[in-house]
Design a protein around this motif. Structure first.
Motif: not given
Length: 318
Positions: A260-262, A235-237, A174-175
């Motif tokens: 890394i989100a998780c 995701a970048v946005s 994610c961002n």
């Protein structure tokens, strides 16, 4: 035996008329008169013995036989054009391979490594076209394909043989703004944020949450994107969290565009394969296969989910 083949001029006129559903527009495209196009199509109908068009109140339309023949003619004309352009570009000096590839894998993994192939085999030229699903090699004209799929899908692809290149590990990204104090989310918390979906893998998030032992009611919800490159861009946005193969987001992780989100990577059900038609092979294809196997073997070194560049990536950037 003498071949019963129509002229390429007749086929070109028919293909253009079929595509435009109009002799007039076909004539404009081909820089011919409408009468010339009409005569070429009439001669083709005479040769095949089947009406290809029929008149309607609003003009003309393909007959069922004409529509089927138009699809075949279009594919064959495209293949003939590709072969001609390939021969002109090589001028007898280079050997070439035409491969199909899933798009994001081609742009993120394959193309950055091609300078290394050029240094190793300077006479080998690789042409790439995007394909996301299996096809008939006999009709498409490809020498090989880079395909992301399951073993079952490979078994169902008739008339082919395949080589496993890379297993696919997927991880949520994610961002960085999604993360409080830069800390990864727990699987339970992740189930409560917007999840970006991949339209060709609708069960991906559900499989990931099942592996974590988490009940996620919204596992199938969220905006869908056809390509991983679109999902990564979303995701970048900051539109949500994407579940993507780690090897396709190394650049964004290294640059900080994504985080890394998780930190719970999952070995995916799919892998990346080189698929070839059964039968005799050209030496150029064999050289490409060996190079791909070597690159894939070098790429196995990084730990799953790590943002560190692989040995192959280091070589390609030198």
């Amino acid at each position: 035996m003498r071949r019963h083949l129509p002229s390429t001029q007749a086929l070109a006129c028919f293909e253009a008329a079929a595509r435009h559903q109009s002799f007039t527009r076909a004539a404009q495209e081909l820089a011919l008169t409408q009468g010339a196009v009409s005569r070429q199509v009439a001669s083709l109908e005479s040769l095949v013995g089947v009406p290809l068009f029929r008149r309607t109140r609003h003009g003309m339309e393909l007959t069922p036989a004409g529509a089927d023949y138009a699809r075949q003619v279009s594919r064959q004309l495209d293949a003939l054009e590709r072969g001609t352009l390939d021969l002109r570009s090589r001028q007898g000096q280079l050997d070439s391979v035409l491969i199909a590839s899933v798009p994001t894998f081609a742009t993120r993994w394959l193309i950055p490594r091609l300078p290394g192939l050029a240094r190793l085999h300077p006479q080998l030229q690789v042409h790439i076209e995007a394909r996301s699903r299996p096809f008939l090699f006999s009709e498409a004209g490809f020498d090989a394909a880079l395909f992301a799929g399951t073993p079952e899908q490979l078994r169902q692809w008739a008339g082919t043989r395949s080589v496993l290149l890379l297993a696919e590990d997927v991880i949520p990204v994610c961002n960085p703004a999604f993360l409080a104090a830069g800390r990864p989310l727990s699987p339970t918390r992740l189930a409560q944020v917007p999840l970006l979906q991949q339209s060709t893998r609708p069960e991906a998030w559900r499989q990931w949450f099942d592996a974590q032992g988490v009940q996620a009611e919204a596992a199938l919800a969220g905006p869908r994107y056809e390509l991983f490159s679109m999902q990564v861009a979303a995701a970048v946005s900051g539109l949500g969290v994407a579940l993507v193969p780690t090897l396709l987001v190394q650049q964004e992780l290294q640059s900080g565009l994504l985080a890394i989100a998780c930190d719970r990577p999952l070995r995916g059900q799919r892998a990346y394969y080189l698929v070839e038609p059964e039968g005799l092979e050209r030496p150029a294809v064999a050289r490409l296969r060996q190079w791909l196997k070597d690159e894939a073997a070098a790429d196995q070194a990084p730990a799953m989910g790590s943002a560190a560049p692989s040995k192959a990536q280091k070589r390609s950037s030198q």
